[in-house]
Design an enzyme around this catalytic site. Structure first.
Site, PDB file in Angstrom:
ATOM      1  N   ARG A 296       0.809  -1.219   0.000  1.00 26.37           N
ATOM      2  CA  ARG A 296       0.000   0.000   0.000  1.00 26.37           C
ATOM      3  C   ARG A 296       0.845   1.272   0.000  1.00 26.37           C
ATOM      4  O   ARG A 296       0.582   2.191  -0.787  1.00 26.37           O
ATOM      5  CB  ARG A 296      -0.881  -0.010   1.257  1.00 26.37           C
ATOM      6  CG  ARG A 296      -1.883   1.136   1.356  1.00 26.37           C
ATOM      7  CD  ARG A 296      -2.515   1.177   2.760  1.00 26.37           C
ATOM      8  NE  ARG A 296      -3.015  -0.115   3.172  1.00 26.37           N
ATOM      9  CZ  ARG A 296      -4.237  -0.577   2.914  1.00 26.37           C
ATOM     10  NH1 ARG A 296      -5.091   0.184   2.269  1.00 26.37           N
ATOM     11  NH2 ARG A 296      -4.592  -1.769   3.338  1.00 26.37           N
ATOM     12  N   TYR A 337     -14.601  -2.643   3.844  1.00 23.22           N
ATOM     13  CA  TYR A 337     -14.262  -2.384   5.238  1.00 23.22           C
ATOM     14  C   TYR A 337     -14.401  -0.925   5.646  1.00 23.22           C
ATOM     15  O   TYR A 337     -13.568  -0.383   6.359  1.00 23.22           O
ATOM     16  CB  TYR A 337     -12.881  -2.939   5.665  1.00 23.22           C
ATOM     17  CG  TYR A 337     -11.865  -3.249   4.596  1.00 23.22           C
ATOM     18  CD1 TYR A 337     -11.480  -4.565   4.363  1.00 23.22           C
ATOM     19  CD2 TYR A 337     -11.268  -2.242   3.858  1.00 23.22           C
ATOM     20  CE1 TYR A 337     -10.523  -4.869   3.405  1.00 23.22           C
ATOM     21  CE2 TYR A 337     -10.313  -2.544   2.893  1.00 23.22           C
ATOM     22  CZ  TYR A 337      -9.950  -3.860   2.672  1.00 23.22           C
ATOM     23  OH  TYR A 337      -8.993  -4.149   1.725  1.00 23.22           O
ATOM     24  N   CYS A 364     -25.633  -1.877  -8.308  1.00 26.85           N
ATOM     25  CA  CYS A 364     -26.916  -2.145  -7.668  1.00 26.85           C
ATOM     26  C   CYS A 364     -26.713  -2.731  -6.273  1.00 26.85           C
ATOM     27  O   CYS A 364     -27.042  -3.892  -6.020  1.00 26.85           O
ATOM     28  CB  CYS A 364     -27.742  -3.085  -8.532  1.00 26.85           C
ATOM     29  SG  CYS A 364     -27.977  -2.426 -10.180  1.00 26.85           S
TER      30      CYS A 364
END
Ligand SMILES: *Cc1c(COP(=O)(O)O)cnc(C)c1O
Length: 436
Positions: A296, A337, A364
């Site tokens: 990350r 999350y 949706c």
């Protein structure tokens, strides 16, 4: 020393437009369409340099393996290769991409809690540098494949360090009750290590842990480091064997919103390296090679996503929904999350906010809400919305839900833009489907 988002990224802004890598994002949206992932290549390189300054050049006998699951594409892996870093892959598909990027086998590490026989065969055949064993069945399997292929494997053990982590439970991996890692129970762990010692075609390197993700506190990393050091000492005592390598995982947090704190790498790594050096000195051990696996922190802040605003629905006194032409299909993290993001209207960055709106996706699902209560200027259909810090776990987690195509990926650098992943077409989405 801590930095907050605003100090790190003074927003690039010209003529009321957001710029990224010195490219006008509104022009990029027009030229390449939306949704569009845009990465500033220099920001990725800056992270690689920060890892060199804070870790590789500061401490000898160290490696950085980019955890490619954060963003695994051929162009990205080529950048990592050229930056001299190693690579962490967790599947046959990620390894296949690494091979397509001509990534040197010796610099690849293979993680994963349930590697298949085919994946292990592929990795051993390519000759990856490390296989990080995550389960009790794996050693025998690797040994068998090595025998068949006449190859040797370099083995690490991923342990569950049993530390609790201050992050969202869904991205915490180091606690005892986790699907990841081998439990610390000696009766479980040591027989496995002995098996590796006994096998001719396996070489034992050491221990690996990864405590969790998006951390801005070093406590869990330090606690886990101590656990790994204790194991290293125990292996020395039991087998008179000096562990060659420890892998401290990744998990370094980034800034998604103003509330997040971005710690420099040295905030985590200096105390971990000091602890390691002191422990080795005290116990007459050679300091092993130290590896980290950031994912990350290398790519998240370099990437933004551009969307076009469409339907706007106002529920007076309640909420205003501003819908974009993507959402959970290109960024599942808010739904998965409750991840928080921030963004701007890319063609109106100079305009003052007049309202708070909810940026909602087009899938949706009621959970397909990207950002709640975001202050924005007056907006209308056709405006371009830019979400910040989408470089990690955005594209790599993208899906075709609602049969939305996977967006294109652009690298920008010093005013130049380049397509590194073409937009998926409708035809490509159904190419494996059989018409009966
Ligand atoms: C996901 C993962 C990483 C990278 O984590 P980041 O939070 O993206 O830095 C490193 N090592 C392992 C084993 C992982 O599963």
């Amino acid at each position: 020393m801590r930095k907050v988002r605003e100090e790190m990224f003074p927003q690039q802004n010209k003529n009321g437009h957001l710029y990224w890598g010195n490219c006008d994002t509104v022009a990029l949206a027009q030229k390449y369409g939306t949704p569009l992932y845009v990465y500033d290549e220099n920001l990725i390189l800056k992270e690689c340099q920060a890892l060199k300054d804070d870790f590789l050049d500061k401490y000898p006998n160290t490696r950085v393996a980019y955890a490619s699951k954060a963003f695994n594409t051929i162009a990205m892996l080529q950048l990592i290769k050229d930056a001299g870093l190693s690579l962490d892959v967790v599947s046959g598909g990620e390894l296949y991409t690494a091979i397509a990027a001509d990534f040197p086998a010796a610099r690849i590490e293979f993680n994963g809690n349930n590697k298949s026989v085919a994946e292990l065969e592929m990795a051993i055949d390519y000759g990856v540098g490390r296989i990080i064993v995550d389960s009790l069945q794996e050693v025998a399997l690797i040994q068998q494949i090595c025998q068949q292929l006449g190859k040797k494997a370099h083995i690490m053990f991923r342990i569950t360090p049993e530390v609790d982590v201050k992050t969202h439970a869904f991205i915490s991996t180091g606690q005892k009750d986790s699907k990841f890692g081998i439990p610390l129970e000696p009766a479980v762990l040591y027989p496995q290590i002995e098996k590796v010692f006994q096998a001719e075609n396996l070489e034992f390197y050491g221990f690996h842990f990864h405590v969790g993700s998006q951390l801005s506190d070093n406590a869990a990393h330090l606690a886990a480091t101590q656990v790994a050091l204790n194991l290293m000492l125990e292996v020395k005592k039991r087998y008179n064997y000096q562990v060659k390598e420890l892998n401290f995982g990744g998990g370094f947090g980034v800034c998604y919103t103003k509330e997040d704190i971005r710690q420099p790498y040295r905030y985590f790594l200096d105390p971990m390296m000091e602890l390691t050096a002191a422990f080795c000195l005290e116990n007459d051990l050679v300091r092993p090679e130290i590896v980290i696996e950031p994912g990350r922190s290398i790519v998240a802040e370099a990437g933004i996503t551009l969307h076009t605003i469409g339907a706007i629905k106002e529920l007076p006194g309640l909420r205003k929904y501003v819908s974009i032409d993507g959402g959970m299909t290109d960024n599942i993290r808010p739904g998965l999350y409750h991840a928080q993001y921030t963004g701007v209207v890319a063609n109106k960055v100079d305009e003052k906010p007049t309202q708070k709106v909810t940026i909602s996706g087009k899938a949706c699902e009621s959970t397909d809400l990207l950002i709640k209560d975001l202050p924005v200027p007056d907006v209308c259909a056709g405006d371009i919305f830019a979400t910040f810090t989408t470089g990690a776990y955005g594209y790599s987690m993208a899906s075709n839900y609602n049969k939305l195509p996977i967006p294109a990926v652009i690298f920008t650098k010093d005013g130049q833009a380049e397509v590194v992943v073409k937009r998926q077409t409708y035809a490509q989405m159904i190419q494996n489907e059989v018409k009966r």
